[in-house]
Design a protein around this motif. Structure first.
Motif, PDB file in Angstrom:
ATOM      1  N   ASP A 105       0.817  -1.222   0.000  1.00  0.00           N
ATOM      2  CA  ASP A 105       0.000   0.000   0.000  1.00  0.00           C
ATOM      3  C   ASP A 105       0.846   1.266   0.000  1.00  0.00           C
ATOM      4  O   ASP A 105       0.611   2.192   0.776  1.00  0.00           O
ATOM      5  CB  ASP A 105      -0.949   0.012   1.203  1.00  0.00           C
ATOM      6  N   SER A 106       1.829   1.315  -0.888  1.00  0.00           N
ATOM      7  CA  SER A 106       2.730   2.472  -0.953  1.00  0.00           C
ATOM      8  C   SER A 106       1.990   3.724  -1.414  1.00  0.00           C
ATOM      9  O   SER A 106       1.082   3.659  -2.233  1.00  0.00           O
ATOM     10  CB  SER A 106       3.907   2.176  -1.879  1.00  0.00           C
ATOM     11  N   LYS A 107       2.410   4.852  -0.855  1.00  0.00           N
ATOM     12  CA  LYS A 107       1.835   6.149  -1.216  1.00  0.00           C
ATOM     13  C   LYS A 107       2.977   7.105  -1.504  1.00  0.00           C
ATOM     14  O   LYS A 107       4.084   6.930  -1.003  1.00  0.00           O
ATOM     15  CB  LYS A 107       0.982   6.690  -0.069  1.00  0.00           C
TER      16      LYS A 107
ATOM     17  N   SER B 277       4.792   4.077   3.426  1.00  0.00           N
ATOM     18  CA  SER B 277       4.073   2.815   3.550  1.00  0.00           C
ATOM     19  C   SER B 277       2.661   3.095   4.057  1.00  0.00           C
ATOM     20  O   SER B 277       2.478   3.780   5.065  1.00  0.00           O
ATOM     21  CB  SER B 277       4.796   1.880   4.518  1.00  0.00           C
ATOM     22  N   GLY B 278       1.668   2.550   3.364  1.00  0.00           N
ATOM     23  CA  GLY B 278       0.284   2.768   3.759  1.00  0.00           C
ATOM     24  C   GLY B 278      -0.133   1.947   4.961  1.00  0.00           C
ATOM     25  O   GLY B 278      -1.065   2.307   5.662  1.00  0.00           O
ATOM     26  N   THR B 279       0.561   0.850   5.228  1.00  0.00           N
ATOM     27  CA  THR B 279       0.154  -0.026   6.326  1.00  0.00           C
ATOM     28  C   THR B 279       0.606   0.501   7.686  1.00  0.00           C
ATOM     29  O   THR B 279      -0.126   0.411   8.656  1.00  0.00           O
ATOM     30  CB  THR B 279       0.705  -1.455   6.132  1.00  0.00           C
TER      31      THR B 279
ATOM     32  N   GLY C 252       2.716   3.649   7.910  1.00  0.00           N
ATOM     33  CA  GLY C 252       3.094   5.050   7.825  1.00  0.00           C
ATOM     34  C   GLY C 252       4.585   5.333   7.853  1.00  0.00           C
ATOM     35  O   GLY C 252       4.999   6.473   8.020  1.00  0.00           O
TER      36      GLY C 252
ATOM     37  N   ASP D  85      -0.485  -2.949  -5.327  1.00  0.00           N
ATOM     38  CA  ASP D  85      -0.850  -2.878  -3.910  1.00  0.00           C
ATOM     39  C   ASP D  85       0.212  -3.480  -3.001  1.00  0.00           C
ATOM     40  O   ASP D  85       0.277  -3.141  -1.823  1.00  0.00           O
ATOM     41  CB  ASP D  85      -2.179  -3.595  -3.663  1.00  0.00           C
TER      42      ASP D  85
END
Length: 159
Positions: free
Chosen positions: A23-25, A42-44, A46, A70
């Motif tokens: 879930d990279s942003k 990292s989305g998971t 932060g 994803d």
């Protein structure tokens, strides 16, 4: 900042690097002639990830690409000199604890040749053309019931 875990593998025209961040942003990738820089959030959890790699050989930064999924970010680095094997990804021989070889995708492409592929195709064709029913060779004269094989003797009953 933490480096992202990454795997790499070599192909004839490109080198692939997969940065394993779920879930990279805010993905930022910068391709230079002899360097690759990666950064994301990292989305998971932060965590901010940042990697910088001094590459073994030069790449064509204009033809190099990346794709975010994803589960990871896959980079395709187009080699400046196609057909040249990279024994490692980095210029220095130092072991980076966040970088490993992707053996699931690794292929010894330098040993491939059209002649070997032709030989394989001829072998496959020969196997497909063998006689017999259901692809099995014809075994005329072999009788399964009356075979004099020593290990076919009746076994004594267990007590």
């Amino acid at each position: 900042m933490h480096p992202a875990t990454a795997k790499w593998y070599d192909r004839r025209d490109c080198v692939f690097i997969e940065f394993c961040v779920a879930d990279s942003k805010d993905v930022q990738i910068n391709f230079e002639k002899s360097k690759c820089a990666f950064g994301c959030l990292s989305g998971t959890d932060g965590v901010k990830h940042s990697n910088e790699i001094d590459l073994f050989e030069a790449i064509d930064q204009n033809e190099s690409k990346h794709k975010r999924t994803d589960r990871s970010v896959l980079c395709c680095l187009k080699k400046a000199e196609a057909g040249k094997k990279w024994p490692r990804l980095t210029k220095e021989k130092a072991k980076l604890n966040w970088l490993s070889v992707d053996f699931n995708n690794w292929k010894d492409w330098e040993d491939d040749s059209d002649e070997e592929l032709d030989n394989f195709d001829r072998f496959s064709e020969m196997m497909n053309n063998m006689g017999g029913e259901d692809g099995m060779p014809d075994l005329d004269g072999v009788d399964d019931e009356d075979s004099a094989d020593s290990d076919d003797e009746k076994m004594p009953d267990l007590e």
